[in-house]
Design a protein around this motif. Structure first.
Motif, PDB file in Angstrom:
ATOM      1  N   GLN A 124       0.357  12.249  -9.328  1.00  0.00           N
ATOM      2  CA  GLN A 124      -0.322  13.527  -9.096  1.00  0.00           C
ATOM      3  C   GLN A 124       0.647  14.696  -9.266  1.00  0.00           C
ATOM      4  OE1 GLN A 124      -1.958  12.861  -5.180  1.00  0.00           O
ATOM      5  NE2 GLN A 124      -3.906  12.126  -6.006  1.00  0.00           N
ATOM      6  N   ALA A 125       1.872  14.544  -8.769  1.00  0.00           N
ATOM      7  CA  ALA A 125       2.872  15.604  -8.896  1.00  0.00           C
ATOM      8  C   ALA A 125       3.236  15.827 -10.360  1.00  0.00           C
ATOM      9  CB  ALA A 125       4.114  15.259  -8.076  1.00  0.00           C
ATOM     10  N   ALA A 126       3.356  14.742 -11.117  1.00  0.00           N
ATOM     11  CA  ALA A 126       3.679  14.855 -12.541  1.00  0.00           C
ATOM     12  C   ALA A 126       2.551  15.564 -13.292  1.00  0.00           C
ATOM     13  CB  ALA A 126       3.933  13.473 -13.141  1.00  0.00           C
ATOM     14  N   ALA A 127       1.324  15.261 -12.937  1.00  0.00           N
ATOM     15  CA  ALA A 127       0.178  15.907 -13.584  1.00  0.00           C
ATOM     16  C   ALA A 127       0.158  17.405 -13.272  1.00  0.00           C
ATOM     17  CB  ALA A 127      -1.124  15.254 -13.135  1.00  0.00           C
ATOM     18  N   ARG A 128       0.470  17.766 -12.024  1.00  0.00           N
ATOM     19  CA  ARG A 128       0.519  19.196 -11.659  1.00  0.00           C
ATOM     20  C   ARG A 128       1.659  19.897 -12.374  1.00  0.00           C
ATOM     21  NH1 ARG A 128      -0.759  17.184  -6.555  1.00  0.00           N
ATOM     22  NH2 ARG A 128       1.404  17.198  -5.896  1.00  0.00           N
ATOM     23  N   ALA A 129       2.803  19.226 -12.476  1.00  0.00           N
ATOM     24  CA  ALA A 129       3.980  19.832 -13.103  1.00  0.00           C
ATOM     25  C   ALA A 129       3.769  20.055 -14.601  1.00  0.00           C
ATOM     26  CB  ALA A 129       5.212  18.964 -12.870  1.00  0.00           C
ATOM     27  N   SER A 130       3.050  19.154 -15.234  1.00  0.00           N
ATOM     28  CA  SER A 130       2.827  19.301 -16.669  1.00  0.00           C
ATOM     29  C   SER A 130       1.770  20.348 -16.973  1.00  0.00           C
ATOM     30  CB  SER A 130       2.436  17.952 -17.283  1.00  0.00           C
ATOM     31  OG  SER A 130       1.138  17.590 -16.857  1.00  0.00           O
ATOM     32  N   GLY A 131       1.070  20.780 -15.944  1.00  0.00           N
ATOM     33  CA  GLY A 131       0.063  21.814 -16.141  1.00  0.00           C
ATOM     34  C   GLY A 131      -1.263  21.278 -16.618  1.00  0.00           C
ATOM     35  N   SER A 132      -1.326  19.981 -16.852  1.00  0.00           N
ATOM     36  CA  SER A 132      -2.601  19.407 -17.276  1.00  0.00           C
ATOM     37  C   SER A 132      -3.419  19.052 -16.046  1.00  0.00           C
ATOM     38  CB  SER A 132      -2.368  18.162 -18.130  1.00  0.00           C
ATOM     39  OG  SER A 132      -1.734  17.160 -17.367  1.00  0.00           O
ATOM     40  N   PRO A 133      -4.726  19.224 -16.141  1.00  0.00           N
ATOM     41  CA  PRO A 133      -5.543  18.887 -14.975  1.00  0.00           C
ATOM     42  C   PRO A 133      -5.494  17.392 -14.715  1.00  0.00           C
ATOM     43  CG  PRO A 133      -6.933  19.404 -16.870  1.00  0.00           C
ATOM     44  CD  PRO A 133      -5.512  19.690 -17.267  1.00  0.00           C
ATOM     45  N   SER A 134      -5.448  17.017 -13.437  1.00  0.00           N
ATOM     46  CA  SER A 134      -5.378  15.603 -13.100  1.00  0.00           C
ATOM     47  C   SER A 134      -6.730  14.933 -13.292  1.00  0.00           C
ATOM     48  CB  SER A 134      -4.905  15.426 -11.657  1.00  0.00           C
ATOM     49  OG  SER A 134      -5.789  16.077 -10.775  1.00  0.00           O
ATOM     50  N   ILE A 176       0.840  -1.206   0.000  1.00  0.00           N
ATOM     51  CA  ILE A 176       0.000   0.000   0.000  1.00  0.00           C
ATOM     52  C   ILE A 176       0.872   1.253   0.000  1.00  0.00           C
ATOM     53  CG2 ILE A 176      -1.604   1.341   1.434  1.00  0.00           C
ATOM     54  CD1 ILE A 176      -2.948  -1.363   2.156  1.00  0.00           C
ATOM     55  N   CYS A 177       1.970   1.227   0.747  1.00  0.00           N
ATOM     56  CA  CYS A 177       2.890   2.379   0.776  1.00  0.00           C
ATOM     57  C   CYS A 177       3.538   2.604  -0.593  1.00  0.00           C
ATOM     58  CB  CYS A 177       3.957   2.185   1.850  1.00  0.00           C
ATOM     59  SG  CYS A 177       3.328   2.324   3.535  1.00  0.00           S
ATOM     60  N   VAL A 178       3.928   1.529  -1.273  1.00  0.00           N
ATOM     61  CA  VAL A 178       4.530   1.643  -2.609  1.00  0.00           C
ATOM     62  C   VAL A 178       3.509   2.221  -3.585  1.00  0.00           C
ATOM     63  CG1 VAL A 178       5.378   0.304  -4.583  1.00  0.00           C
ATOM     64  CG2 VAL A 178       6.261  -0.161  -2.292  1.00  0.00           C
ATOM     65  N   LYS A 179       2.286   1.707  -3.552  1.00  0.00           N
ATOM     66  CA  LYS A 179       1.232   2.211  -4.440  1.00  0.00           C
ATOM     67  C   LYS A 179       0.883   3.666  -4.106  1.00  0.00           C
ATOM     68  CE  LYS A 179      -0.726  -2.273  -5.525  1.00  0.00           C
ATOM     69  NZ  LYS A 179      -1.867  -3.178  -5.420  1.00  0.00           N
ATOM     70  N   SER A 180       0.960   4.022  -2.826  1.00  0.00           N
ATOM     71  CA  SER A 180       0.700   5.407  -2.417  1.00  0.00           C
ATOM     72  C   SER A 180       1.764   6.342  -2.981  1.00  0.00           C
ATOM     73  CB  SER A 180       0.683   5.512  -0.891  1.00  0.00           C
ATOM     74  OG  SER A 180      -0.395   4.795  -0.346  1.00  0.00           O
ATOM     75  N   LYS A 181       3.016   5.917  -2.914  1.00  0.00           N
ATOM     76  CA  LYS A 181       4.111   6.725  -3.461  1.00  0.00           C
ATOM     77  C   LYS A 181       3.915   6.924  -4.958  1.00  0.00           C
ATOM     78  CE  LYS A 181       9.110   7.007  -3.818  1.00  0.00           C
ATOM     79  NZ  LYS A 181      10.381   6.317  -3.693  1.00  0.00           N
ATOM     80  N   GLU A 182       3.505   5.868  -5.659  1.00  0.00           N
ATOM     81  CA  GLU A 182       3.245   5.972  -7.098  1.00  0.00           C
ATOM     82  C   GLU A 182       2.105   6.960  -7.374  1.00  0.00           C
ATOM     83  OE1 GLU A 182       2.469   1.908  -8.181  1.00  0.00           O
ATOM     84  OE2 GLU A 182       4.593   1.349  -8.076  1.00  0.00           O
ATOM     85  N   MET A 183       1.083   6.926  -6.524  1.00  0.00           N
ATOM     86  CA  MET A 183      -0.056   7.837  -6.678  1.00  0.00           C
ATOM     87  C   MET A 183       0.394   9.282  -6.506  1.00  0.00           C
ATOM     88  SD  MET A 183      -3.455   8.360  -6.950  1.00  0.00           S
ATOM     89  CE  MET A 183      -4.448   7.020  -6.358  1.00  0.00           C
ATOM     90  N   TRP A 184       1.191   9.554  -5.459  1.00  0.00           N
ATOM     91  CA  TRP A 184       1.679  10.925  -5.231  1.00  0.00           C
ATOM     92  C   TRP A 184       2.572  11.389  -6.384  1.00  0.00           C
ATOM     93  CZ3 TRP A 184       2.194   8.731   0.137  1.00  0.00           C
ATOM     94  CH2 TRP A 184       1.140   9.150   0.952  1.00  0.00           C
ATOM     95  N   GLU A 185       3.424  10.500  -6.888  1.00  0.00           N
ATOM     96  CA  GLU A 185       4.288  10.863  -8.014  1.00  0.00           C
ATOM     97  C   GLU A 185       3.465  11.164  -9.259  1.00  0.00           C
ATOM     98  OE1 GLU A 185       6.977   7.543  -8.233  1.00  0.00           O
ATOM     99  OE2 GLU A 185       8.239   8.315  -6.602  1.00  0.00           O
TER     100      GLU A 185
END
Length: 126
Positions: free
Chosen positions: A72-82, A61-70
């Motif tokens: 989300q961060a990539a989506a914010r960085a690219s400027g595209s809505p998540s 669950i922690c590994v999958k959570s880290k993937e989820m946060w990454e």
């Protein structure tokens, strides 16, 4: 109905959506999870008819959570809505922006002042 056990685990490194999605996979369809604060520490209260998550399951669950946060961060960085709107034609359009000086309270106060002036001017004329 069998008895239910309750377990609390800290929220550290666990994304709420991930644990909510994965919990029944690990503990069965009767298992539930909700946010819960214990002795001032945020975490999750897990209710299940059996045992709690194993260390390996929590690690997963922690590994999958880290993937989820990454992700989300990539989506914010690219400027595209998540989250893509299901109805893009119904996207809100800003019609006006109200400043603090245009707030309903200020307009109401302004009307009161104008009404007072009008009454005062009317008394002077009479």
């Amino acid at each position: 109905m069998s008895s239910m056990n309750r377990y609390w685990i800290p929220h550290l490194d666990i994304h709420n959506k991930v644990i909510t999605h994965e919990l029944q996979y690990y503990l069965g369809p009767d298992a539930t999870v909700r946010s819960f604060t214990r002795e001032g520490e945020d975490g999750f209260l897990i209710t299940t008819p059996g045992g709690c998550l194993t260390d390996e399951q929590i690690d997963d669950i922690c590994v999958k959570s880290k993937e989820m946060w990454e992700k989300q961060a990539a989506a914010r960085a690219s400027g595209s809505p998540s989250k893509v709107l299901k109805r893009p034609l119904h996207q809100p359009v800003v019609m006006a922006t109200v400043s603090a000086s245009d707030s309903p309270r200020r307009r109401k106060e302004g009307r009161r002042r104008n009404e007072s002036r009008s009454r005062r001017d009317e008394r002077r004329r009479n």
